[in-house]
Structure formats: structure tokens, C-alpha cells
Design a protein around this motif. Structure first.
Motif, PDB file in Angstrom:
ATOM      1  N   UNK A  66       3.791   3.566   1.531  1.00 20.98           N
ATOM      2  CA  UNK A  66       4.765   2.813   2.328  1.00 20.98           C
ATOM      3  C   UNK A  66       4.146   1.555   2.916  1.00 20.98           C
ATOM      4  N   UNK A  67       2.878   1.669   3.356  1.00 26.75           N
ATOM      5  CA  UNK A  67       2.200   0.514   3.931  1.00 26.75           C
ATOM      6  C   UNK A  67       2.014  -0.579   2.882  1.00 26.75           C
TER       7      UNK A  67
ATOM      8  N   UNK B  50       3.614  -5.862   0.628  1.00 25.76           N
ATOM      9  CA  UNK B  50       4.070  -6.670  -0.516  1.00 25.76           C
ATOM     10  C   UNK B  50       5.538  -7.057  -0.416  1.00 25.76           C
ATOM     11  N   UNK B  51       6.269  -6.491   0.533  1.00 20.74           N
ATOM     12  CA  UNK B  51       7.739  -6.617   0.570  1.00 20.74           C
ATOM     13  C   UNK B  51       8.344  -6.115  -0.741  1.00 20.74           C
ATOM     14  N   UNK B  52       7.800  -4.991  -1.232  1.00 22.59           N
ATOM     15  CA  UNK B  52       8.197  -4.423  -2.533  1.00 22.59           C
ATOM     16  C   UNK B  52       8.830  -3.053  -2.268  1.00 22.59           C
ATOM     17  N   UNK B  53      10.139  -3.055  -1.951  1.00 20.63           N
ATOM     18  CA  UNK B  53      10.782  -1.832  -1.469  1.00 20.63           C
ATOM     19  C   UNK B  53      11.650  -1.126  -2.496  1.00 20.63           C
TER      20      UNK B  53
ATOM     21  N   UNK C 187       8.423   2.923  -9.107  1.00 24.55           N
ATOM     22  CA  UNK C 187       6.981   3.143  -9.208  1.00 24.55           C
ATOM     23  C   UNK C 187       6.269   2.079  -8.393  1.00 24.55           C
ATOM     24  N   UNK C 188       5.004   2.341  -8.066  1.00 20.96           N
ATOM     25  CA  UNK C 188       4.180   1.390  -7.322  1.00 20.96           C
ATOM     26  C   UNK C 188       2.786   1.377  -7.942  1.00 20.96           C
ATOM     27  N   UNK C 189       2.389   0.217  -8.454  1.00 21.27           N
ATOM     28  CA  UNK C 189       1.024   0.055  -8.955  1.00 21.27           C
ATOM     29  C   UNK C 189       0.100  -0.175  -7.771  1.00 21.27           C
ATOM     30  N   UNK C 190      -0.968   0.583  -7.683  1.00 16.50           N
ATOM     31  CA  UNK C 190      -1.921   0.397  -6.576  1.00 16.50           C
ATOM     32  C   UNK C 190      -3.303   0.085  -7.116  1.00 16.50           C
ATOM     33  N   UNK C 191      -4.150  -0.398  -6.232  1.00 17.69           N
ATOM     34  CA  UNK C 191      -5.513  -0.763  -6.620  1.00 17.69           C
ATOM     35  C   UNK C 191      -6.362   0.484  -6.863  1.00 17.69           C
TER      36      UNK C 191
END
Ligand code: C2E
Ligand code: C2E
Ligand code: C2E
Length: 91
Positions: A33-34, A39-42, A46-50
Motif C-alpha cells: 500500500x505504501x 507511486x500514485x498507482x492505485x 498487480x504491483x511490480x516491486x524492487x
């Protein structure tokens, strides 16, 4: 050798994450969520993370990155790739 390499793309399935019990998945859900907020990607499924973020999460969960990866696959938040890489292709 480690299952997590620099080229591993970590793509979280947010729908699976949202349906997990909060006591287990809570820290991961808050972390995701953080990142979404930063990213303002709501609106993604899916969410690509580092890769670095997986290492931070492993510390939070008191596991090795490989152990956490296995757990995330068990939870259905990550899909195991045929070549050992991590991605989701369930859409
Ligand atoms: P930042 O790390 O200074 O990154 C600034 C901008 O560079 C990001 O803006 C993004 O447009 C781009 N960027 C940096 N690294 C990457 C990358 O590996 N891939 C891609 N595609 N773009 C990259 P954005 O997305 O608006 O993020 C703003 C800030 O939010 C970032 O500043 C960082 O502090 C934080 N953030 C966003 N996503 C993540 C994440 O997945 N992990 C971590 N640790 N921080 C994140
Ligand atoms: P990809 O990285 O394999 O992502 C495939 C699709 O998964 C994306 O299609 C998007 O619908 C979803 N997706 C993956 N990661 C995220 C995420 O962190 N947030 C959200 N909301 N959705 C995500 P899309 O957007 O049509 O992008 C197609 C391809 O274009 C991506 O394939 C990637 O190769 C590239 N791409 C799109 N946006 C960026 C970007 O900001 N940075 C970089 N480096 N590549 C991007
Ligand atoms: P990585 O750091 O492991 O990041 C993996 C993926 O997480 C990125 O794939 C991107 O989809 C997402 N991501 C990570 N950080 C951010 C961010 O701040 N904002 C957004 N919107 N998305 C983020 P991508 O873009 O294909 O990048 C692949 C690799 O290339 C990254 O792996 C990183 O090693 C490198 N990279 C890409 N852009 C940057 C950058 O601006 N700065 C640095 N230092 N490395 C970058």
C-alpha cells in the motif's frame, strides 16, 4: 544458489494479497500500500516491486529472501516461473 537474482522480476498479485488473513499478510499488505501511495498507482491488479524491497520484507518477516519467496508462492501472491524466476501470468 539463490532463487532470487538481480534479474528476477517480482510482481505481486494484489487480489490474492487482499484476500489473505491480515495477521499473516498484514506487513506485506502495508508495504505494498505504501509503494502504491508513493507511486500514485492505485488501480492495478498487480504491483511490480524492487528486488531490494523483497530483502527488506524478508527482514520484517524474519526469513531469508528465498524462504519469503516460497511463502509468497504458497499464499498465491507470487507465481513460480518455469525457469525459477518469479512472475505472475494469471491474467
Ligand atoms: P525515487 O526512488 O527517487 O524514484 C523517482 C522516480 O524514478 C520514480 O517515481 C520512477 O518514475 C523512477 N524509478 C525509480 N526507480 C525505478 C525502477 O526501478 N523502475 C521504474 N520503472 N521506475 C523507476 P515514482 O514511481 O513516482 O516513485 C516516487 C518515489 O516513491 C520513489 O522515488 C521512491 O522513493 C518511492 N518508490 C516508488 N516505488 C517504490 C518501490 O517499489 N520501492 C521503494 N523502495 N520505493 C519506491
Ligand atoms: P510488464 O512489466 O510485464 O507488465 C505487464 C502488465 O502488468 C502491465 O501492462 C500492467 O497492466 C501490469 N503491471 C505490472 N506492474 C505493475 C505495477 O506496478 N502497477 C500496475 N498498476 N500495473 C502493473 P502495461 O501497463 O500495459 O505495460 C506493458 C509493459 O510496458 C510492461 O510489461 C513493461 O514492460 C512496460 N511498462 C509499462 N509501464 C512501465 C514503466 O513505468 N516502466 C517500465 N520500465 N516499463 C513499463
Ligand atoms: P528493480 O529495482 O528490482 O525494480 C523492479 C520493478 O519494480 C521495476 O521494473 C518497476 O516495474 C518496479 N519499480 C521499482 N521501483 C519503482 C519506482 O520507483 N516506481 C515505479 N513506478 N516502479 C518501480 P523496471 O522498471 O523494468 O526496472 C528493472 C530494473 O532496472 C530495476 O529493478 C532496477 O534495477 C533498474 N532500474 C530501472 N529504473 C531505474 C532507476 O530509475 N534507478 C535505478 N537505480 N535503477 C533503475
Amino acid at each position: 544458489s539463490s532463487a532470487i537474482t538481480k534479474s528476477t522480476k517480482i510482481v505481486l498479485n494484489l487480489e490474492s494479497l487482499g484476500s489473505l488473513p491480515a495477521d499473516e499478510a498484514g506487513p506485506l499488505a502495508r508495504y505494498a500500500s505504501t509503494i502504491q501511495a508513493q507511486r500514485h498507482d492505485y488501480n492495478g491488479k498487480v504491483l511490480s516491486i524492487r528486488t531490494e524491497d523483497l530483502k527488506s520484507l524478508a527482514i520484517i518477516y524474519d526469513m531469508s529472501p528465498d524462504e519469503l519467496t516460497t511463502r509468497l508462492i504458497e499464499w498465491g501472491v507470487l507465481s513460480p516461473g518455469a525457469d525459477g524466476s518469479i512472475y505472475t501470468d494469471e491474467d
